[in-house]
Design a protein around this motif. Structure first.
Motif, PDB file in Angstrom:
ATOM      1  N   THR A   1       0.832  -1.210   0.000  1.00  0.00           N
ATOM      2  CA  THR A   1       0.000   0.000   0.000  1.00  0.00           C
ATOM      3  C   THR A   1       0.861   1.252   0.000  1.00  0.00           C
ATOM      4  O   THR A   1       0.644   2.175  -0.786  1.00  0.00           O
ATOM      5  CB  THR A   1      -0.929   0.007   1.229  1.00  0.00           C
ATOM      6  OG1 THR A   1      -1.790  -1.133   1.172  1.00  0.00           O
ATOM      7  CG2 THR A   1      -1.785   1.265   1.264  1.00  0.00           C
TER       8      THR A   1
ATOM      9  N   LYS B   1      -3.107   0.591   6.898  1.00  0.00           N
ATOM     10  CA  LYS B   1      -2.812   0.848   5.493  1.00  0.00           C
ATOM     11  C   LYS B   1      -2.917   2.336   5.165  1.00  0.00           C
ATOM     12  O   LYS B   1      -2.114   2.869   4.388  1.00  0.00           O
ATOM     13  CB  LYS B   1      -3.747   0.021   4.606  1.00  0.00           C
ATOM     14  CG  LYS B   1      -3.418  -1.466   4.587  1.00  0.00           C
ATOM     15  CD  LYS B   1      -4.375  -2.255   3.708  1.00  0.00           C
ATOM     16  CE  LYS B   1      -3.969  -3.723   3.628  1.00  0.00           C
ATOM     17  NZ  LYS B   1      -2.752  -3.932   2.805  1.00  0.00           N
TER      18      LYS B   1
ATOM     19  N   ASP C   1      -7.854  -3.853   1.617  1.00  0.00           N
ATOM     20  CA  ASP C   1      -7.438  -3.418   0.279  1.00  0.00           C
ATOM     21  C   ASP C   1      -8.632  -2.913  -0.522  1.00  0.00           C
ATOM     22  O   ASP C   1      -8.510  -1.949  -1.291  1.00  0.00           O
ATOM     23  CB  ASP C   1      -6.768  -4.578  -0.467  1.00  0.00           C
ATOM     24  CG  ASP C   1      -5.347  -4.847   0.018  1.00  0.00           C
ATOM     25  OD1 ASP C   1      -4.731  -3.917   0.584  1.00  0.00           O
ATOM     26  OD2 ASP C   1      -4.866  -5.974  -0.161  1.00  0.00           O
TER      27      ASP C   1
END
Length: 668
Positions: free
Chosen positions: A367, A398, A587
């Motif tokens: 990331t 992230k 994600d």
């Protein structure tokens, strides 16, 4: 009894200190450079003990650079001296290895002797065996073996110094490749098998799990979890009359490299490798893949040529030459010494998923390495609900990795503070705002605080949620299930967004990400309360999107498949189901923040929505079949769970697993 530990802030060292604090008495003096005192203070808070005493010094200085006055004061009072400080890195250069491993060991001996220590415990490595072929037992050391790298050479030399120059009675410990904690997965750096994890992640994300991959027999590897190493060190160090001995902290049953990789493939959900017919007996030793790989990749010129290529997938070329061991490490002395202690090496396949999950959530840097993500999130304030665990926690990590500022919202302040501390330890910034999102007044107060204290509110991630799996038949006397679910999943999320809308309108930008469910598209039985609440939030967002698009405010609904989070843990039925990991779910959340699509769906979710539109009667019949195949949980039925030793297979388990695998990701 008191202790002195070098390398206490390192990976093995901090677990050893915890073992000493848990099982022994007396102070634990730990060597620490001046610049590392804040890190040691953070570790001391984690250890939760005032028996850890910092001693300022430096591995590169004679006598470890410890103040002579401190040495004089503590002479004769340190019974056990543990020397763990070293560099454990195959890619490090000669000078670094020499300074840390060789000079550092000599300086540790000087201090141990000056202190009049009773026992010196030197943590060496199986690397001292070099490329010795055959069985290497714990009485062996200098067998004329070739030492193929600076790491091998300096670990061998440092152990030689201990054996030949120490005036203090010594014990040597040789760990194999040390991986994360078998129960938590905790690991502090990418090393050993972790170098190959990005490649496995790429395979998982590009190929179905059932596709067989062609592999070759490259020999056996040997990995041990850090908790085993720390526990064994503590136990072996306190056995009487064992000075002058070496102990192999290894798996007594080494695993073929391909089998070890397949354990991680299974944990990741990636395709698995099958070995070709090239094993012992079919090819001469020099022509076997293990020998060819070691011989070719071990050449420095070849490594230099390969490194630009292999580094693209996160694997330094030097590592390829050391993927397997030509040596079989005999650990019978260690096994006998540990007999009856309950300390043993666990089966890798039993904790591979734990290691993978930790890497995916804490060590995967993809990331932060993605320039598109960094450009979109750098400096942005991202409000994340349900941030104390699961999807929310990994999303926060992230966001911080990409340069964003996660604003952590959940009921439990302690867990949020721990997450904030972890983000700050990694160089990021985070804010903690505890709030019960089922309390509308508390949400109003939260919104006032956020608008007042934050320079902007750029993204809101509605992740907090409540899931209830209970058939309508068992819910008829439990209307509060529907009220509670709607209160958190719908009213709480709407109240939060509405409270922050004025700030977003003023800044003429903002994005809301709703972590919805694949159930909104597939309508699985037993989830009437949960799916209805998620559908309500979807519909509300779809309606207000047209009103707010002119203000620069947009929405993304993620119809998330089944995720392996604490929320689904009580449903034991899901333990064998195919799920995505919290990191995979995070994600998707990151992509929602960056790409800002109206929806993020799975192929199966879209298929379910189409089926409900084109063939609703057939779809309901299929779902009714699933309703009868999957039972209500024991909690939903109000019955006690079966005894822990009840090994009877659950009814219709075959049909359940078949449906779960065919309709992967659907909540049943």
């Amino acid at each position: 009894m008191s202790y002195f530990v070098t390398g206490a802030t390192g990976f093995i060292g901090r677990h050893l200190v915890q073992e000493l604090l848990d099982h022994r008495e007396g102070d634990v003096h730990v060597l620490c450079r001046e610049a590392s005192l804040p890190r040691l203070a953070a570790l001391a808070r984690r250890w939760g003990s005032d028996r850890v005493v910092p001693v300022v010094g430096d591995l590169a200085e004679p006598g470890l650079g410890v103040d002579p006055a401190w040495v004089a004061e503590h002479a004769g009072g340190i019974e056990h001296f543990f020397h763990l400080a070293a560099i454990y890195d195959m890619t490090a250069d000669d000078a670094t290895n020499e300074t840390m491993n060789v000079d550092g060991t000599r300086h540790a001996l000087e201090l141990a002797e000056a202190l009049g220590t009773a026992h010196l415990h030197h943590v060496s490595s199986v690397a001292v065996a070099g490329d010795f072929r055959g069985r290497f037992d714990e009485t062996m050391f200098d067998e004329g073996q070739h030492l193929p790298s600076p790491y091998h050479r300096t670990k061998h030399e440092s152990e030689r110094i201990v054996r030949e120059e120490s005036a203090v009675p010594w014990r040597v410990y040789r760990p194999a490749i040390v991986v994360g904690h078998s129960a938590t997965g905790e690991m502090d750096k990418v090393d050993g098998p972790y170098y190959f994890f990005p490649l496995l992640k790429t395979l998982r994300d590009t190929l179905p799990a059932w596709v067989p991959m062609v592999g070759v027999d490259v020999g056996a590897t040997n990995v041990v979890p850090v908790d085993y190493v720390a526990s064994a060190l503590d136990h072996l160090a306190h056995l009487p009359d064992r000075d002058g001995e070496a102990f192999h902290l290894v798996d007594p049953e080494p695993m073929p490299v391909v089998q070890a990789i397949n354990a991680f493939c299974a944990a990741a959900g990636a395709p698995r490798f099958v070995t070709s017919l090239d094993g012992p007996g079919l090819l001469p030793r020099v022509l076997r893949p293990a020998a060819l790989l070691s011989g070719v990749v071990g050449n420095p010129v070849v490594q230099k040529a390969l490194d630009p290529l292999t580094s693209r997938v996160g694997i330094p070329a030097e590592v390829l030459a050391h993927t397997s061991f030509p040596t079989v490490f005999d650990a019978r002395r260690t096994e006998r010494a540990l007999a009856g202690s309950g300390i043993a090496v666990p089966d890798l396949e039993g904790y591979a998923r734990t290691l993978w999950s930790w890497w995916e959530e804490h060590l995967d840097t993809s990331t932060g390495d993605d320039q598109r993500i960094r450009s979109a999130l750098r400096g942005k304030h991202v409000v994340i609900t349900g941030a104390s665990s699961g999807i929310g926690q990994v999303t926060a990590l992230k966001v911080a990795q990409a340069g964003g500022v996660p604003v952590l919202v959940a009921r439990g302040k302690d867990k949020l503070e721990d997450l904030k501390a972890l983000i700050e330890l990694r160089g990021g910034t985070a804010h903690v705002h505890p709030c019960d999102l089922s309390d509308l007044d508390a949400i109003d107060a939260l919104c006032t605080t956020l608008v007042t204290e934050l320079p902007s509110v750029d993204v809101v991630v509605n992740n907090a949620g409540r899931s209830i799996r209970r058939s309508l038949k068992l819910s008829e006397g439990r209307f509060h299930d529907f009220e509670r679910t709607m209160q958190l999943n719908y009213f709480g999320a709407v109240r939060l967004v509405m409270g922050l809308l004025p700030a977003m309108r003023q800044q003429k930008s903002g994005h809301v990400v709703n972590v919805s469910s694949i159930g909104v598209q597939t309508n699985p039985p037993r989830f009437s309360a949960y799916v209805a609440s998620k559908s309500a939030l979807d519909s509300w967002s779809n309606v207000v999107s047209s009103e707010l698009v002119g203000d620069g405010i947009s929405f993304t609904n993620i119809h998330m498949p089944l995720v392996r989070t604490p929320m689904i843990a009580p449903t034991k039925l899901y333990d064998k189901f195919p799920t995505i990991s919290p990191a995979q779910a995070a994600d998707l959340v990151v992509e929602a923040m960056v790409g800002r699509p109206h929806e993020i769906n799975t192929l199966l979710g879209n298929a379910g929505a189409v089926a409900h539109t084109l063939a609703p009667r057939l779809t309901f019949r299929i779902l009714n079949l699933a309703y009868h195949v999957f039972p209500d949980s024991t909690a939903a039925q109000g019955t006690p769970p079966p005894p822990a030793d009840d090994t009877r297979p659950p009814a219709r388990e075959t049909e359940q697993l078949m449906l779960a695998r065919v309709l992967k990701g659907v909540h049943w």
